[in-house]
Design a protein around this motif. Structure first.
Motif, PDB file in Angstrom:
ATOM      1  N   UNK A 486       0.820  -1.217   0.000  1.00  0.00           N
ATOM      2  CA  UNK A 486       0.000   0.000   0.000  1.00  0.00           C
ATOM      3  C   UNK A 486       0.850   1.262   0.000  1.00  0.00           C
ATOM      4  N   UNK A 487       1.955   1.251   0.731  1.00  0.00           N
ATOM      5  CA  UNK A 487       2.790   2.455   0.836  1.00  0.00           C
ATOM      6  C   UNK A 487       3.434   2.828  -0.495  1.00  0.00           C
ATOM      7  N   UNK A 488       3.531   1.899  -1.432  1.00  0.00           N
ATOM      8  CA  UNK A 488       4.142   2.170  -2.736  1.00  0.00           C
ATOM      9  C   UNK A 488       3.122   2.644  -3.768  1.00  0.00           C
ATOM     10  N   UNK A 489       1.850   2.577  -3.424  1.00  0.00           N
ATOM     11  CA  UNK A 489       0.787   2.949  -4.353  1.00  0.00           C
ATOM     12  C   UNK A 489       0.240   4.329  -4.035  1.00  0.00           C
ATOM     13  N   UNK A 490      -0.288   4.978  -5.044  1.00  0.00           N
ATOM     14  CA  UNK A 490      -1.058   6.190  -4.815  1.00  0.00           C
ATOM     15  C   UNK A 490      -2.247   5.834  -3.923  1.00  0.00           C
ATOM     16  N   UNK A 491      -2.520   6.634  -2.858  1.00  0.00           N
ATOM     17  CA  UNK A 491      -3.612   6.285  -1.932  1.00  0.00           C
ATOM     18  C   UNK A 491      -4.942   6.028  -2.624  1.00  0.00           C
ATOM     19  N   UNK A 492      -5.271   6.829  -3.645  1.00  0.00           N
ATOM     20  CA  UNK A 492      -6.553   6.614  -4.323  1.00  0.00           C
ATOM     21  C   UNK A 492      -6.544   5.301  -5.102  1.00  0.00           C
ATOM     22  N   UNK A 493      -5.385   4.936  -5.708  1.00  0.00           N
ATOM     23  CA  UNK A 493      -5.285   3.658  -6.407  1.00  0.00           C
ATOM     24  C   UNK A 493      -5.447   2.494  -5.433  1.00  0.00           C
ATOM     25  N   UNK A 494      -4.820   2.620  -4.270  1.00  0.00           N
ATOM     26  CA  UNK A 494      -4.914   1.547  -3.271  1.00  0.00           C
ATOM     27  C   UNK A 494      -6.358   1.348  -2.825  1.00  0.00           C
ATOM     28  N   UNK A 495      -7.036   2.430  -2.489  1.00  0.00           N
ATOM     29  CA  UNK A 495      -8.424   2.316  -2.028  1.00  0.00           C
ATOM     30  C   UNK A 495      -9.317   1.763  -3.120  1.00  0.00           C
ATOM     31  N   UNK A 496      -9.051   2.165  -4.348  1.00  0.00           N
ATOM     32  CA  UNK A 496      -9.858   1.703  -5.475  1.00  0.00           C
ATOM     33  C   UNK A 496      -9.677   0.204  -5.705  1.00  0.00           C
ATOM     34  N   UNK A 497      -8.431  -0.266  -5.669  1.00  0.00           N
ATOM     35  CA  UNK A 497      -8.157  -1.692  -5.827  1.00  0.00           C
ATOM     36  C   UNK A 497      -8.732  -2.497  -4.670  1.00  0.00           C
ATOM     37  N   UNK A 498      -8.535  -2.007  -3.462  1.00  0.00           N
ATOM     38  CA  UNK A 498      -9.012  -2.724  -2.280  1.00  0.00           C
ATOM     39  C   UNK A 498     -10.530  -2.871  -2.302  1.00  0.00           C
ATOM     40  N   UNK A 499     -11.214  -1.807  -2.691  1.00  0.00           N
ATOM     41  CA  UNK A 499     -12.681  -1.852  -2.735  1.00  0.00           C
ATOM     42  C   UNK A 499     -13.170  -2.929  -3.697  1.00  0.00           C
ATOM     43  N   UNK A 500     -12.527  -3.035  -4.854  1.00  0.00           N
ATOM     44  CA  UNK A 500     -12.964  -4.033  -5.823  1.00  0.00           C
ATOM     45  C   UNK A 500     -12.651  -5.453  -5.381  1.00  0.00           C
ATOM     46  N   UNK A 501     -11.479  -5.659  -4.800  1.00  0.00           N
ATOM     47  CA  UNK A 501     -11.152  -6.994  -4.309  1.00  0.00           C
ATOM     48  C   UNK A 501     -12.080  -7.396  -3.162  1.00  0.00           C
TER      49      UNK A 501
END
Length: 684
Positions: A486-501
């Motif tokens: 998560x720390x290597x990703x853009x925060x919005x990208x992380x939240x977006x990926x996490x929500x879909x998974x």
């Protein structure tokens, strides 16, 4: 999922036969007036141009044409030369914002043409009856023309609500249909061609009723007549291009169209076939007819949204599947690819649809590029991660496996019964759609599996539990892995990926209980086992709890929709199953976990896994599911850790594997199916 449409569907109405005949005469006269060049024909909002029955047209709001950036251009009736390799997209949603965001990217992806279909336009008559829609399509076409990109509109035939059609060149309805194409192409000369489609027509040519006393027409002759009817105006008269959409499924239609193409002038039409993401044969019934189709210019369409598996609600990355399709299509001289896209915000780069479009563009314009290079470039381009870094490799592995695992969540013994559009089943009889298929047309292995699902055994329930739990386990592991990077990703990208998974994990869990409830109830009906009643009660209660939890959250229309489906599903089974008041229990079996497959050599694969109880085990492999032609024992003495190497496999082939464990007391567990592609042979 609730979908808000800009263009409502046409509604049928019942009227007297005299009024129908009056309308028929008036509509035929209207189109003949258009053909003669009459101007200022007044449009009635309650009239559909060539309908044999009156129809109500609801006024709609269209985005103003000024919202589509256009450049003035001069039109010409001379046909444009098509590029040697084509790369097109098909837009299906009438949404100004999404259309604009997609059109802004067409040059970046090297797109050579844009097709307009679905909600945007279903037939040429839409542009006659609806001035707002005409202005919208005209603005898109002008914008494309200013960029050197062709525009093709979809049109379904026969576009008649009546059942009668006279296959004769002088018949009023034939003249009317030709006048409709002539009128539209003259009014919007920026349109470069028409995609003729039969599947979604009000009246399919082979279903039309020929008036009494007239000679009969075979299905093949009817299709040929309609193609010629449209071609004579679009190609011969207006100098435009005609493409024929071959569709996805009807085997008889594939045969009819193949017979037509054998004797059809090659320069007159282009054929579009559709690539399936579900079956082993990527072109379904069209695969045997490829040689004949290939005589004509041939394009292949892929659904880049994976709409059959929930579309862009989930992270459906298709690079590897698209590569397999493209590799096969090159063997059949396919001249280009078409990406089916639905409306989406293209201003956000990190979307599965954009990644899929980028991947397909790379394959079309760099045919020999390996999929690993496409993935590496996507990870760096979209998420800013160095492909060789641990974080880049971890994210790539998650995205490469996400579609496989989500697709498998809806599988039942390897058959896609639950996964249509990512929705939950609408009724309790999950296998009803497959009952409608001609049994003789099914592979013997599929017939065996369907027989097992119609008459489930306890082993069936164990296999279904194992199959689905493997999927939920993978999504749990994917979410944990995503947290690590998560720390290597853009925060919005992380939240977006996490929500879909997380949404996919939730539905995979729901699928687990739906399978156990549905087939557990069918098994309980046969034996009235007290143990199975307790297990079924536990699964019904768990499913009901998930539905109640979703109702309390109400974060999206999806969750409201899922909650209602779950409630209806439980109620349906409760109507036939007495509630167990005292006690319930979970199903116990020898659970198999940590199943891994890796390349062990140029022609060998290593499989390893862990069983919950000491077991002996075997591995099954095949390139032609559902028949497994390779079997190898892993261990002869009971153990918890299992490992086997399969040798002598074909290079560059896609194998399906599954493992089986048997305990000393005879309990058997079969894993779900796993897909693995062996290392390709070196290029000489």
């Amino acid at each position: 999922m609730m979908i808000h449409k800009i263009f409502p569907s046409r509604k049928h109405a019942l009227h007297s036969w005299n009024f129908v005949m009056f309308r028929f005469a008036m509509l035929s006269l209207l189109f003949m007036m258009i053909a003669a060049g009459c101007s200022q024909v007044e449009r009635r909002d309650d009239q559909y141009s060539i309908s044999q029955e009156p129809q109500r047209i609801v006024p709609v709001e269209m985005p103003p044409s000024s919202d589509i950036d256009i450049a003035p251009s001069e039109s010409t009736l001379s046909p444009k030369k098509e590029p040697e390799t084509e790369f097109g997209i098909r837009l299906t949603r009438a949404d100004r914002y999404s259309v604009n965001s997609i059109l802004e990217k067409v040059l970046e992806y090297g797109i050579t043409h844009v097709q307009l279909g679905g909600e945007l336009i279903t037939t040429v008559d839409d542009l006659i009856l609806n001035p707002e829609k005409k202005a919208f399509v005209e603005a898109i076409s002008r914008r494309n023309q200013s960029m050197g990109i062709h525009t093709y509109i979809w049109s379904s035939e026969l576009n008649l609500e009546g059942r009668t059609f006279h296959f004769n060149w002088t018949a009023p309805l034939v003249v009317a249909r030709q006048s409709a194409y002539r009128s539209v192409l003259q009014a919007v000369p920026e349109i470069d061609g028409v995609v003729l489609n039969f599947e979604n027509a009000f009246l399919k040519p082979w279903e039309a009723v020929i008036p009494a006393g007239l000679p009969p027409f075979s299905s093949r002759e009817r299709i040929r007549f309609v193609i010629d009817m449209v071609r004579s105006v679009v190609v011969d008269e207006m100098g435009k291009r005609l493409l024929v959409y071959a569709g996805t499924g009807k085997e008889e239609y594939a045969t009819w169209l193949t017979e037509i193409l054998e004797n059809y002038p090659e320069e007159k039409i282009t054929v579009i076939t559709h690539a399936s993401l579900q079956g082993n044969e990527f072109l379904d019934v069209w695969h045997p007819h490829f040689r004949t189709v290939g005589l004509h210019r041939h394009l292949l369409e892929c659904d880049l949204t994976a709409s059959a598996f929930g579309g862009m609600r989930f992270f459906n990355c298709l690079t590897d599947d698209l590569y397999e399709i493209w590799s096969q299509s090159r063997l059949h001289d396919v001249k280009g690819m078409i990406g089916l896209v639905e409306g989406e915000d293209f201003s956000r780069l990190a979307t599965p649809l954009q990644m899929n479009l980028f991947s397909l563009a790379k394959m079309v314009f760099q045919p020999d590029i390996p999929p690993d290079m496409i993935w590496n470039e996507s990870i760096q381009r979209v998420f800013g991660l160095f492909p060789a870094s641990n974080e880049g490799q971890s994210l790539q592995a998650l995205l490469r496996n996400s579609f496989f695992w989500w697709r498998r969540a809806g599988m039942v013994k390897g058959i896609p019964l639950l996964s249509y559009r990512g929705d939950l089943p609408e009724h309790a009889d999950l296998i009803q759609p497959l009952k409608l298929i001609d049994s003789d047309a099914l592979h013997p292995g599929i017939r065996f599996l369907l027989d097992e699902l119609e008459n489930p055994r306890k082993q069936t329930l164990i296999d279904l539990a194992q199959e689905t739990l493997e999927t939920t386990t993978w999504f749990n592991r994917a979410i944990r892995e995503l947290e690590h990077i998560a720390s290597s990703l853009n925060p919005s990208d992380y939240e977006w990926l996490k929500q879909r998974f997380e949404q996919q994990r939730l539905l995979a869990n729901v699928y687990y209980y739906i399978k156990q409830c549905y087939w557990g109830f069918r098994y309980w009906e046969k034996n009235k086992s007290e143990e199975e009643a307790l297990i079924l009660e536990a699964h019904l209660q768990r499913l009901q709890q998930i539905g109640e939890h979703l109702e309390q959250q109400i974060n999206s229309t999806d969750e409201i929709f899922y909650a209602k489906r779950i409630r209806d599903f439980v109620a349906d089974i409760r109507g036939h199953f007495p509630r167990v008041i005292l006690g319930w229990r979970d199903r116990q079996w020898n659970y198999l976990s940590d199943i891994r497959i890796k390349q062990a050599g140029p022609e060998s694969v290593e499989l390893s896994w862990t069983s919950e109880q000491p077991s002996i085990s075997r591995v099954f492999a095949t390139t032609g599911f559902p028949i497994f032609e390779i079997t190898k024992s892993a261990v002869e003495t009971p153990t918890l850790e299992h490992r086997v190497i399969l040798d002598g496999l074909k290079r560059g082939a896609r194998y399906i594997f599954k493992v089986q464990c048997s305990t000393e007391d005879g309990k058997v567990t079969n894993s779900g199916e796993y897909l693995f592609q062996t290392m390709p042979a070196p290029l000489l």
